[in-house]
Design a protein around this motif. Sequence first.
Motif, PDB file in Angstrom:
ATOM      1  N   ARG A  91     -46.121 -71.245 -38.146  1.00  0.00           N
ATOM      2  CA  ARG A  91     -46.699 -72.295 -39.002  1.00  0.00           C
ATOM      3  C   ARG A  91     -45.614 -73.192 -39.589  1.00  0.00           C
ATOM      4  NH1 ARG A  91     -50.135 -67.863 -41.292  1.00  0.00           N
ATOM      5  NH2 ARG A  91     -51.883 -67.757 -39.833  1.00  0.00           N
ATOM      6  N   ALA A  92     -44.413 -72.663 -39.700  1.00  0.00           N
ATOM      7  CA  ALA A  92     -43.286 -73.480 -40.179  1.00  0.00           C
ATOM      8  C   ALA A  92     -42.671 -74.276 -39.026  1.00  0.00           C
ATOM      9  CB  ALA A  92     -42.242 -72.583 -40.834  1.00  0.00           C
ATOM     10  N   ASP A  93     -43.440 -74.439 -37.944  1.00  0.00           N
ATOM     11  CA  ASP A  93     -42.976 -75.217 -36.792  1.00  0.00           C
ATOM     12  C   ASP A  93     -41.774 -74.600 -36.105  1.00  0.00           C
ATOM     13  OD1 ASP A  93     -44.839 -77.232 -36.618  1.00  0.00           O
ATOM     14  OD2 ASP A  93     -43.828 -78.452 -38.145  1.00  0.00           O
ATOM     15  N   GLY A  94     -41.698 -73.291 -36.153  1.00  0.00           N
ATOM     16  CA  GLY A  94     -40.551 -72.590 -35.576  1.00  0.00           C
ATOM     17  C   GLY A  94     -40.300 -72.950 -34.133  1.00  0.00           C
ATOM     18  N   TYR A  95     -41.372 -73.169 -33.368  1.00  0.00           N
ATOM     19  CA  TYR A  95     -41.190 -73.472 -31.943  1.00  0.00           C
ATOM     20  C   TYR A  95     -40.782 -74.922 -31.699  1.00  0.00           C
ATOM     21  CZ  TYR A  95     -43.009 -68.968 -30.222  1.00  0.00           C
ATOM     22  OH  TYR A  95     -43.172 -67.649 -29.910  1.00  0.00           O
ATOM     23  N   SER A  96     -40.718 -75.733 -32.753  1.00  0.00           N
ATOM     24  CA  SER A  96     -40.399 -77.155 -32.574  1.00  0.00           C
ATOM     25  C   SER A  96     -39.099 -77.565 -33.235  1.00  0.00           C
ATOM     26  CB  SER A  96     -41.538 -78.015 -33.157  1.00  0.00           C
ATOM     27  OG  SER A  96     -42.773 -77.630 -32.626  1.00  0.00           O
ATOM     28  N   ARG A  97     -38.353 -76.608 -33.731  1.00  0.00           N
ATOM     29  CA  ARG A  97     -37.127 -76.963 -34.459  1.00  0.00           C
ATOM     30  C   ARG A  97     -35.901 -76.519 -33.684  1.00  0.00           C
ATOM     31  NH1 ARG A  97     -38.318 -74.638 -40.333  1.00  0.00           N
ATOM     32  NH2 ARG A  97     -36.088 -75.102 -40.526  1.00  0.00           N
ATOM     33  N   PRO A  98     -35.264 -77.449 -32.981  1.00  0.00           N
ATOM     34  CA  PRO A  98     -34.165 -77.070 -32.094  1.00  0.00           C
ATOM     35  C   PRO A  98     -33.033 -76.337 -32.802  1.00  0.00           C
ATOM     36  CG  PRO A  98     -34.267 -79.468 -32.375  1.00  0.00           C
ATOM     37  CD  PRO A  98     -35.510 -78.895 -32.981  1.00  0.00           C
ATOM     38  N   GLU A  99     -32.842 -76.590 -34.090  1.00  0.00           N
ATOM     39  CA  GLU A  99     -31.696 -75.977 -34.770  1.00  0.00           C
ATOM     40  C   GLU A  99     -31.851 -74.458 -34.887  1.00  0.00           C
ATOM     41  OE1 GLU A  99     -33.985 -77.824 -36.127  1.00  0.00           O
ATOM     42  OE2 GLU A  99     -34.496 -77.195 -38.172  1.00  0.00           O
ATOM     43  N   LEU A 100     -33.068 -73.948 -34.628  1.00  0.00           N
ATOM     44  CA  LEU A 100     -33.267 -72.503 -34.705  1.00  0.00           C
ATOM     45  C   LEU A 100     -32.986 -71.794 -33.387  1.00  0.00           C
ATOM     46  CD1 LEU A 100     -36.616 -72.451 -36.737  1.00  0.00           C
ATOM     47  CD2 LEU A 100     -34.328 -71.954 -37.590  1.00  0.00           C
ATOM     48  N   TRP A 101     -32.820 -72.549 -32.319  1.00  0.00           N
ATOM     49  CA  TRP A 101     -32.831 -71.952 -30.983  1.00  0.00           C
ATOM     50  C   TRP A 101     -31.479 -72.052 -30.290  1.00  0.00           C
ATOM     51  CZ3 TRP A 101     -37.251 -69.622 -28.945  1.00  0.00           C
ATOM     52  CH2 TRP A 101     -38.402 -69.749 -29.741  1.00  0.00           C
ATOM     53  N   LEU A 102     -31.208 -71.034 -29.479  1.00  0.00           N
ATOM     54  CA  LEU A 102     -30.109 -71.137 -28.533  1.00  0.00           C
ATOM     55  C   LEU A 102     -30.450 -72.219 -27.512  1.00  0.00           C
ATOM     56  CD1 LEU A 102     -29.502 -67.337 -28.124  1.00  0.00           C
ATOM     57  CD2 LEU A 102     -27.799 -68.998 -28.889  1.00  0.00           C
ATOM     58  N   SER A 103     -29.438 -72.832 -26.955  1.00  0.00           N
ATOM     59  CA  SER A 103     -29.655 -73.966 -26.072  1.00  0.00           C
ATOM     60  C   SER A 103     -30.476 -73.587 -24.833  1.00  0.00           C
ATOM     61  CB  SER A 103     -28.300 -74.546 -25.651  1.00  0.00           C
ATOM     62  OG  SER A 103     -28.466 -75.673 -24.852  1.00  0.00           O
ATOM     63  N   VAL A 104     -30.142 -72.489 -24.175  1.00  0.00           N
ATOM     64  CA  VAL A 104     -30.931 -72.087 -23.015  1.00  0.00           C
ATOM     65  C   VAL A 104     -32.320 -71.623 -23.415  1.00  0.00           C
ATOM     66  CG1 VAL A 104     -29.132 -71.590 -21.329  1.00  0.00           C
ATOM     67  CG2 VAL A 104     -29.713 -69.872 -23.038  1.00  0.00           C
ATOM     68  N   GLY A 105     -32.447 -71.119 -24.638  1.00  0.00           N
ATOM     69  CA  GLY A 105     -33.765 -70.743 -25.138  1.00  0.00           C
ATOM     70  C   GLY A 105     -34.646 -71.964 -25.344  1.00  0.00           C
ATOM     71  N   TRP A 106     -34.058 -73.009 -25.869  1.00  0.00           N
ATOM     72  CA  TRP A 106     -34.796 -74.262 -26.073  1.00  0.00           C
ATOM     73  C   TRP A 106     -35.267 -74.824 -24.732  1.00  0.00           C
ATOM     74  CZ3 TRP A 106     -37.052 -76.399 -30.052  1.00  0.00           C
ATOM     75  CH2 TRP A 106     -37.337 -77.781 -30.067  1.00  0.00           C
ATOM     76  N   ASP A 107     -34.402 -74.774 -23.735  1.00  0.00           N
ATOM     77  CA  ASP A 107     -34.803 -75.228 -22.399  1.00  0.00           C
ATOM     78  C   ASP A 107     -35.934 -74.354 -21.838  1.00  0.00           C
ATOM     79  OD1 ASP A 107     -32.826 -77.088 -22.617  1.00  0.00           O
ATOM     80  OD2 ASP A 107     -31.413 -76.050 -21.316  1.00  0.00           O
ATOM     81  N   TRP A 108     -35.797 -73.052 -22.025  1.00  0.00           N
ATOM     82  CA  TRP A 108     -36.822 -72.110 -21.532  1.00  0.00           C
ATOM     83  C   TRP A 108     -38.167 -72.425 -22.168  1.00  0.00           C
ATOM     84  CZ3 TRP A 108     -39.096 -68.453 -24.952  1.00  0.00           C
ATOM     85  CH2 TRP A 108     -39.981 -67.553 -24.339  1.00  0.00           C
ATOM     86  N   LEU A 109     -38.144 -72.645 -23.471  1.00  0.00           N
ATOM     87  CA  LEU A 109     -39.345 -72.964 -24.239  1.00  0.00           C
ATOM     88  C   LEU A 109     -40.101 -74.137 -23.626  1.00  0.00           C
ATOM     89  CD1 LEU A 109     -39.947 -71.564 -26.899  1.00  0.00           C
ATOM     90  CD2 LEU A 109     -38.988 -73.497 -28.095  1.00  0.00           C
ATOM     91  N   HIS A 110     -39.344 -75.172 -23.270  1.00  0.00           N
ATOM     92  CA  HIS A 110     -39.995 -76.383 -22.781  1.00  0.00           C
ATOM     93  C   HIS A 110     -40.374 -76.277 -21.324  1.00  0.00           C
ATOM     94  CE1 HIS A 110     -38.408 -77.764 -26.594  1.00  0.00           C
ATOM     95  NE2 HIS A 110     -39.360 -78.664 -26.530  1.00  0.00           N
ATOM     96  N   ARG A 111     -39.588 -75.536 -20.576  1.00  0.00           N
ATOM     97  CA  ARG A 111     -39.937 -75.344 -19.163  1.00  0.00           C
ATOM     98  C   ARG A 111     -41.234 -74.553 -19.046  1.00  0.00           C
ATOM     99  NH1 ARG A 111     -35.254 -73.258 -18.008  1.00  0.00           N
ATOM    100  NH2 ARG A 111     -35.975 -71.118 -17.917  1.00  0.00           N
ATOM    101  N   GLU A 112     -41.406 -73.546 -19.867  1.00  0.00           N
ATOM    102  CA  GLU A 112     -42.568 -72.664 -19.769  1.00  0.00           C
ATOM    103  C   GLU A 112     -43.724 -73.104 -20.664  1.00  0.00           C
ATOM    104  OE1 GLU A 112     -42.412 -69.439 -18.045  1.00  0.00           O
ATOM    105  OE2 GLU A 112     -40.553 -70.212 -17.167  1.00  0.00           O
ATOM    106  N   GLY A 113     -43.467 -74.014 -21.589  1.00  0.00           N
ATOM    107  CA  GLY A 113     -44.522 -74.403 -22.522  1.00  0.00           C
ATOM    108  C   GLY A 113     -44.898 -73.295 -23.492  1.00  0.00           C
ATOM    109  N   THR A 114     -43.932 -72.449 -23.834  1.00  0.00           N
ATOM    110  CA  THR A 114     -44.205 -71.303 -24.713  1.00  0.00           C
ATOM    111  C   THR A 114     -44.469 -71.753 -26.146  1.00  0.00           C
ATOM    112  OG1 THR A 114     -42.759 -69.953 -23.357  1.00  0.00           O
ATOM    113  CG2 THR A 114     -43.246 -69.141 -25.570  1.00  0.00           C
ATOM    114  N   ARG A 115     -45.529 -71.237 -26.751  1.00  0.00           N
ATOM    115  CA  ARG A 115     -45.852 -71.578 -28.146  1.00  0.00           C
ATOM    116  C   ARG A 115     -46.208 -70.348 -28.966  1.00  0.00           C
ATOM    117  NH1 ARG A 115     -43.636 -75.974 -29.008  1.00  0.00           N
ATOM    118  NH2 ARG A 115     -44.872 -76.282 -30.891  1.00  0.00           N
TER     119      ARG A 115
END
Lengths: 401, 401, 401, 401
Positions: C238-262
Amino acid sequence: MRLAPNAELYMQVRERTVAICADLQLEDYCVQSHWFVSPPKWHLGHTTWFWDVFCLRPRSLSRTPRGWDLALNSYYQSQGSPLPQAGRGVRSRPTIREIMDFRRQVDESMVLLLQDGAPDSANANETRSETWGKTFEVGIHHEQQHQELLCMDIKALLAMQTDVIEDLRCLSARVPDPVSEPGNPNRWWRIASGIYEIGDAGQGFAFDNERARHRVFLEAFEVRQELVTNAEYLEFMRADGYSRPELWLSVGWDWLHREGTRAPLYWRMRDEEWWEFDLDGWKKLDPDQPVRHVSYFEADACARWMNSRLPTEAEWETVASRESGSMHRQLWQWTQSAYLPYPGFRPFQGALGEYNGKFMNGQMVLRGGSVATPPPHYRVTYRNFFPPELRWQFSGIRLAR
Amino acid sequence: MRLAPNAELYMQVRERTVAICADLQLEDYCVQSHWFVSPPKWHLGHTTWFWDVFCLRPRSLSRTPRGWDLALNSYYQSQGSPLPQAGRGVRSRPTIREIMDFRRQVDESMVLLLQDGAPDSANANETRSETWGKTFEVGIHHEQQHQELLCMDIKALLAMQTDVIEDLRCLSARVPDPVSEPGNPNRWWRIASGIYEIGDAGQGFAFDNERARHRVFLEAFEVRQELVTNAEYLEFMRADGYSRPELWLSVGWDWLHREGTRAPLYWRMRDEEWWEFDLDGWKKLDPDQPVRHVSYFEADACARWMNSRLPTEAEWETVASRESGSMHRQLWQWTQSAYLPYPGFRPFQGALGEYNGKFMNGQMVLRGGSVATPPPHYRVTYRNFFPPELRWQFSGIRLAR
Amino acid sequence: MRLAPNAELYMQVRERTVAICADLQLEDYCVQSHWFVSPPKWHLGHTTWFWDVFCLRPRSLSRTPRGWDLALNSYYQSQGSPLPQAGRGVRSRPTIREIMDFRRQVDESMVLLLQDGAPDSANANETRSETWGKTFEVGIHHEQQHQELLCMDIKALLAMQTDVIEDLRCLSARVPDPVSEPGNPNRWWRIASGIYEIGDAGQGFAFDNERARHRVFLEAFEVRQELVTNAEYLEFMRADGYSRPELWLSVGWDWLHREGTRAPLYWRMRDEEWWEFDLDGWKKLDPDQPVRHVSYFEADACARWMNSRLPTEAEWETVASRESGSMHRQLWQWTQSAYLPYPGFRPFQGALGEYNGKFMNGQMVLRGGSVATPPPHYRVTYRNFFPPELRWQFSGIRLAR
Amino acid sequence: MRLAPNAELYMQVRERTVAICADLQLEDYCVQSHWFVSPPKWHLGHTTWFWDVFCLRPRSLSRTPRGWDLALNSYYQSQGSPLPQAGRGVRSRPTIREIMDFRRQVDESMVLLLQDGAPDSANANETRSETWGKTFEVGIHHEQQHQELLCMDIKALLAMQTDVIEDLRCLSARVPDPVSEPGNPNRWWRIASGIYEIGDAGQGFAFDNERARHRVFLEAFEVRQELVTNAEYLEFMRADGYSRPELWLSVGWDWLHREGTRAPLYWRMRDEEWWEFDLDGWKKLDPDQPVRHVSYFEADACARWMNSRLPTEAEWETVASRESGSMHRQLWQWTQSAYLPYPGFRPFQGALGEYNGKFMNGQMVLRGGSVATPPPHYRVTYRNFFPPELRWQFSGIRLAR
């Protein structure tokens, strides 16, 4: 209960589909060996779903359980978003028992309906009993198409298992060897130039893509009576046919190198001899048989090497409709015609409009039929089609010049 | 020195190629913006290499530095294994200066040769001066083809830069807007059924794929005089044309979703209005212009939505050869014909045999020409071809029914 | 016949593997739902093959039919080239019945062998009965590992079917919910800085990767007693955790967007509420349960958002070996340690050397265990490992700071 | 104008970046030879943009033209969505001239700022002059990192051109050969077990990832004084090192076969001899030089074959900080440590927080430096990192045991 003629026809066709799978193990029903084949279980489910969607649902008689549409729809956008074909092998459910129950329920409803003769029209798309009759006929031919697909898919499936278990066979799906004529590769039919008519003349069932019947002008041409044999194809291979770029279409050359193709599908070299896999197992290659399971690219390259070419579909049909009896259905024969609409083409009405027309890009026409084709399904105007690189269908090479 | 006529023609064509690039920055020459386009530098090098290979080498006059074959060969297997097209953008060398020097050297040798008129034959493939003349003509038309490709590729390149630098333009490559007639979308040409002749009649230059001239039977048909306009295409879009699967070929529907396509190439929405990129920059969409840069799939779907279809290439040529003057070369027009050999097709002899024939799979024919087509290059029998999903060429929509 | 203790242990473990699959339909055994899971049939075959290769073959007692090595080898290069893991789902053969027969035959031979106690050594790699004992122990633990894999794979398989058939469950593979403590998220264990020892001390069985026991220096740290709960994870979402790049490792951020994980795996939103799939079906998310089936990237991002971090494996083991009882095995817990060799690491001898060491790249260590872990398989030094993006294992989030 | 010390340092570093490219042709600036390298033009632009974003913008002195952020941002999510790294080669604009103008403008503004000494803080993130100093230092070290990247990328670029143009070299980017000591491969440094401290002690500049300085416990170990030489690596190759799966990590083995790797990068066999490409061209392999341009997988396999292993980064730093002088910076040396945060790691504040921390997954640490490393950039605590399969960096092999 005595069955009405259509009900009897229906049950015969339906039972034949199941019979093709008789020798399979239950595990064989579930597996998708390549993206372009489907698990046998899926064929059994999908053909049943087809009757349900096009005959029972318009009359509110549907027997399809909730959720199954997703799994059994092949490509009908009008029936919801179909799953990708390549994903059919990840579905363990519905089970085969559930699928067979579904078949029985739909068959029961269909027979009841068919006992009435031509049922009343059920919706705006079926305004006359004539329309019912056409939908029924499409259903019969649809199921027969899947019978040939089942033979192709079972062959692909079992071949893949033979690295682990050598002596696999499926006699119930077995397709007799194409009978090659006592070969005289020098006999050619000759057709003079002129206007000819091709396409469905309306005497029996035909798919929408076989219409309208229309005139074509053909320059004089010849078609060889015998298909290209294994012996001839081996000569092509020994003449470095697979290594000479000037014989190949550009995309064919790329395909060759991407896949590492060096021989027809289902051939393998063992102890310096070529063997061929068939539905009754591995056996030594018979040089007098027509070569089978070649791609369009291979057919085109081999024909070029033999100073010939592939026929167009208009040429093929013109010969076949005149030389009946002698141009028998040994194998589907690649033509050099792309799969495109005939002049005056009109898709079937309603959801069946997705049956053929939307595939008219990126595919080549094959003509004839094969020993896997259910005999009533054959006709001289029939247009089969596959992408040029696929070769798990029973395809062969007919020469023209 | 006064130039002989062919030498003068040669120099004119050669200089025009360079002139198309006049407004580019040096950096623009080097970049490959998509796999299917080539860096302008490569075009300048490859066209020169072509003259070298087919005119100078047979006479032992080659000027190509060692190693350059690898970089400048497009697809001639007979000249060594060409590099993949997609890898042209990783070559910083040879430099542009080196390429321009190479051009000058080859031009010098070519002009010397052309001053002699028809040079003596140099090898078995050129036994008569007639053959020399044909090779020379192919070279001229080859270079003209690359002139249009340069316009297409420069447009694709500059469009890609406009997210960073807004006001890019290349006036030297500029292609005038297709002049739309004062539109009356209700005027159609009508052709009666009958036998017609199409293909090259041997009066001027033609590629091998335009031959043999042959007879075709056409059922009666109509072709609309005006191309589909931006206004009409916008209506198609507003009618949810991109979201209705029944309008699309199956592979087209897949392409649409894979690429996320929602409008023709080079269109963008800004402040609720559509803008179009052209070689003189971004400008508001002119509703009266013919729609440009659509794929075969889009052309086919839009025609279907307008209760029409695309013409076949035989229909197109029949109309165009009779209605000369009124069917002018605004845009290349997608036909519903796959790119296949004509009856009696024979590839050019020797290495030039790879020019056309080997691409006869997986592509659709476009007819007409565009304002980027060098005028002497245009002829009514010309067969252009592209894969159905590509749209960086200057393509439009002609309706038939 | 009374079984010797090892024979009895062997049979218990073997029967448990089969029992986990008891509720499956035959079709479920055959299907590979994702590249990283294996069909249950394959697990049943592979675990049997493992006993055959490492215990029976050295004594010339092998029961593996010809050809099966290819299908049942997981990754042992020393036993022939294994097939790619992603291709396990295209094998319909051997059938399940054949696999079960194979199990029985191998079990028969194994029990005979185990009745003798420590059999004579059979080859150079087994020079003492001690070695036999170690191989036997590895076999037991190997089969237990596959028992947990079976639970994971069955869950992934059934979840995939629930778009078609809603109410799937597999109670025989069922894994009890992790019992969350009456939560006090403010209790942390505190460890002072100093030298600690981690790794296998040689008191019981351990894999080679748990050795050598060695000293590490740890700075002072704290580990939270309660795992991150669903309620806390929902706050992160709810705090937009999946949308805040500063919380994520770089390859994790890419993985998130490639897979559409929410959201975590096996969550879905229905009627504005989150539901979770488990081996006993879909149920509403319990906010007090620990969050399950998250990737390393999600665990790392959520910990960062909570102003914490993941523990290292040395920290984890230090806490777990001191706070026994309270740090129980609810879920595997991602550590921030990459899977690398301990100082003094020596792979098992012979073919078993491929068991662990060669995977020491690209994977992260998880510690603990899960309710799917067979209890005798658990130990505090156990090092589990998975690539950071996978989440079908029973993984949760432990916080440190 | 006499420059203040920081302004002078700034200008020296900035000029060195340009000087590295001095021997390039303009075309070389534009091309991206592999997805993981960047065009030299991009480096020149990006380093300038970095100063602009972190020093000029907070003071409203930005000189970046509109739209350029998109092209020059490397990976800073806080500065807008960066383009994918693999797409840097499709940008012909901005041109090199425009980039050089941009450099001059930013340099002008920077020098003005630096003449003032410590400028006033500009925003919440820069509350003290100390912060300004740190940002400035990061900028200097950032530019120096790109100087080494430029050498790597120029080498990769030119090597790719040598199939067309043989004798390419770039002396301005040239990196002297690593001076190998008169080799005695039997000399090893020995470190006793105990607690050691590693990480930045705060005496000079360090990146955030070098902190916090912390204690580690090391078991006794040895590190070989000489790097693995070409001669030794050739022995590994001749012993079939690339064909023995037991020497390789599993993902390394897959990488080997996917890429067809059989030798270090930049090696080629010519006339039965090995040659090596360097920034001064192709030359015969010198057996006494340290082997260069190997992947982690190759380093790991070769070390295993030599009955050794790679050092951990803690071991490396412990040796290097004690044996100063003798362990010089020949090549970056792969360690067996994954790139992970140190205990107490805290990212830089603000946007610079993206500099290092977010890459702490999927990469291995290299220690040391190379002759391409700007000397002031070197320090014993420096942590370099690359994915294990990449090898265009100047990497070598250090043995431990």
